[in-house]
Design a protein around this motif. Structure first.
Motif, short mmCIF file in Angstrom:
data_model
loop_
_atom_site.label_atom_id
_atom_site.label_comp_id
_atom_site.label_asym_id
_atom_site.label_seq_id
_atom_site.Cartn_x
_atom_site.Cartn_y
_atom_site.Cartn_z
N PRO A 11 7.84 7.10 -3.97
CA PRO A 11 8.99 7.25 -4.87
C PRO A 11 10.26 6.67 -4.23
O PRO A 11 10.31 6.45 -3.02
CB PRO A 11 9.11 8.77 -5.04
CG PRO A 11 7.82 9.34 -4.58
CD PRO A 11 7.28 8.40 -3.55
N PRO A 12 11.29 6.46 -5.05
CA PRO A 12 12.56 5.96 -4.50
C PRO A 12 13.08 6.85 -3.38
O PRO A 12 12.99 8.08 -3.45
CB PRO A 12 13.50 5.99 -5.72
CG PRO A 12 12.58 5.83 -6.89
CD PRO A 12 11.32 6.58 -6.51
N ASP A 13 13.61 6.19 -2.36
CA ASP A 13 14.04 6.88 -1.14
C ASP A 13 15.35 6.24 -0.71
O ASP A 13 15.43 5.01 -0.59
CB ASP A 13 12.95 6.71 -0.07
CG ASP A 13 13.24 7.44 1.22
OD1 ASP A 13 14.35 7.30 1.75
OD2 ASP A 13 12.32 8.12 1.73
N ALA A 20 16.63 -1.96 2.32
CA ALA A 20 16.37 -3.06 1.40
C ALA A 20 17.65 -3.81 1.06
O ALA A 20 17.65 -5.05 0.96
CB ALA A 20 15.69 -2.54 0.14
N ALA A 21 18.76 -3.09 0.89
CA ALA A 21 20.03 -3.74 0.57
C ALA A 21 20.49 -4.62 1.73
O ALA A 21 20.95 -5.75 1.53
CB ALA A 21 21.09 -2.69 0.24
N ALA A 22 20.35 -4.11 2.95
CA ALA A 22 20.73 -4.91 4.12
C ALA A 22 19.80 -6.11 4.29
O ALA A 22 20.24 -7.21 4.62
CB ALA A 22 20.71 -4.04 5.37
N TRP A 67 7.39 6.93 4.10
CA TRP A 67 6.17 6.25 4.52
C TRP A 67 5.89 6.44 6.01
O TRP A 67 4.74 6.34 6.45
CB TRP A 67 6.27 4.76 4.18
CG TRP A 67 7.47 4.09 4.79
CD1 TRP A 67 8.68 3.90 4.20
CD2 TRP A 67 7.57 3.55 6.11
NE1 TRP A 67 9.55 3.28 5.08
CE2 TRP A 67 8.89 3.05 6.25
CE3 TRP A 67 6.70 3.43 7.19
CZ2 TRP A 67 9.34 2.45 7.43
CZ3 TRP A 67 7.14 2.84 8.37
CH2 TRP A 67 8.45 2.35 8.47
N GLN A 68 6.95 6.71 6.80
CA GLN A 68 6.79 6.81 8.26
C GLN A 68 5.81 7.90 8.68
O GLN A 68 5.16 7.80 9.72
CB GLN A 68 8.13 7.10 8.92
CG GLN A 68 9.11 5.94 8.90
CD GLN A 68 10.45 6.34 9.50
OE1 GLN A 68 11.14 7.20 8.97
NE2 GLN A 68 10.79 5.73 10.62
N ALA A 69 5.69 8.93 7.85
CA ALA A 69 4.80 10.05 8.20
C ALA A 69 3.33 9.69 8.05
O ALA A 69 2.46 10.46 8.47
CB ALA A 69 5.13 11.26 7.31
N HIS A 70 3.03 8.51 7.52
CA HIS A 70 1.66 8.17 7.18
C HIS A 70 1.11 6.97 7.95
O HIS A 70 0.01 6.50 7.67
CB HIS A 70 1.55 7.91 5.68
CG HIS A 70 2.06 9.05 4.85
ND1 HIS A 70 1.31 10.19 4.62
CD2 HIS A 70 3.25 9.24 4.25
CE1 HIS A 70 2.02 11.02 3.88
NE2 HIS A 70 3.20 10.48 3.65
N GLN A 203 11.81 1.82 -3.02
CA GLN A 203 10.41 2.22 -2.93
C GLN A 203 9.72 1.45 -1.80
O GLN A 203 10.21 0.40 -1.36
CB GLN A 203 9.69 1.96 -4.26
CG GLN A 203 10.19 2.82 -5.40
CD GLN A 203 9.36 2.63 -6.66
OE1 GLN A 203 9.54 1.65 -7.37
NE2 GLN A 203 8.45 3.55 -6.92
N ALA A 204 8.61 1.98 -1.36
CA ALA A 204 7.79 1.32 -0.34
C ALA A 204 6.35 1.32 -0.82
O ALA A 204 5.91 2.25 -1.49
CB ALA A 204 7.90 2.04 1.00
N VAL A 205 5.64 0.26 -0.48
CA VAL A 205 4.23 0.13 -0.82
C VAL A 205 3.43 0.06 0.47
O VAL A 205 3.71 -0.78 1.33
CB VAL A 205 3.97 -1.14 -1.66
CG1 VAL A 205 2.50 -1.24 -2.03
CG2 VAL A 205 4.84 -1.15 -2.90
#
Length: 242
Positions: A11-13, A20-22, A67-70, A203-205
């Motif tokens: 989900p959005p984070d 992503a903006a940077a 996503w870092q936790a996975h 979001q991250a994939v």
């Protein structure tokens, strides 16, 4: 986290959105500096193109998110790929065979990362064992999305286990897996659902390293300038790849 599907869209984070903006600001500069484009100029390959720091940060913005936790993060992050697709993708490159172009157009250039085509016959060898694939969208364009085949990582992994059975990991790179790879890919096309993965900045994939994936053609009726995604594929020891 990728589970039986072999992929996950988070989900959005807010932390991911800041990165992503940077990264988008840096990406515009990278594109302005030129660089190799393929497939009639419709794809900027952008391997190691983004100027992120070894800790993954870019422009002082940390690489972070749920996503870092996975995943097991590498000691040092490589410079991310900046993959940019332009309207009309894919066009046929000079010297590209009709069969290769047709596969890219009709089958999304489906592949498993790290199995590099070598020599005039494009024989496949394991050269870059990745731990995972992390995709971070840099814009909200939905054209020409990432494509995955749901559950294909299990089929591909089973095939590679058989191909490398009884062979020391140090020798895996010498094994020609072309036929094994192609046979498994045909099985995937016949049995797995093709999924277009749409995600936006923030979001991250996350993809299993063995999942079959590619990029969909840009629809003729969709307007837009480009679609940008940053990809991290940290390498791991070859013995850990299976």
């Amino acid at each position: 986290m990728v589970g039986q599907d072999g992929f996950c869209v988070f989900p959005p984070d807010a932390a991911v959105a800041r990165w992503a903006a940077a990264a988008k600001l840096a990406a515009i500069t990278v594109l302005g500096d030129g660089g190799a484009r393929r497939h009639g100029g419709t794809w900027f390959v952008g391997v190691d193109a983004l100027p992120n720091a070894p800790d993954g940060s870019i422009g002082g913005v940390p690489l972070a998110g749920a996503w870092q936790a996975h995943v097991k993060a590498p000691p040092n992050w490589h410079r991310a790929q900046l993959s940019v697709v332009f309207p009309g993708y894919p066009q046929q490159d000079p010297g590209e065979s009709e069969a290769a172009h047709r596969f890219r157009r009709d089958r999304d250039a489906a592949h498993v990362d790290g199995l590099l085509p070598e020599g005039p016959q494009k024989r496949r060898h394991l050269r870059e064992p990745h731990g995972f694939i992390l995709g971070l969208p840099l814009d909200a364009v939905r054209a020409s999305p990432l494509v995955v085949w749901r559950g294909s990582h299990d089929i591909m992994r089973t095939a590679f286990h058989a191909a490398f059975a009884g062979i020391p990991p140090a020798q895996w790179g010498h094994v020609d897996v072309t036929e094994v790879y192609q046979d498994a890919r045909r099985k995937v096309f016949a049995t797995c659902d093709r999924v277009e993965v749409v995600a936006e900045p923030g979001q991250a994939v996350l993809l299993d390293r063995h999942i079959l994936h590619g990029v969909a053609p840009w629809p003729q009726d969709v307007l837009g300038e480009m679609r940008m995604v940053a990809y991290f594929r940290p390498q791991i020891s070859i013995e850990d790849w299976l």
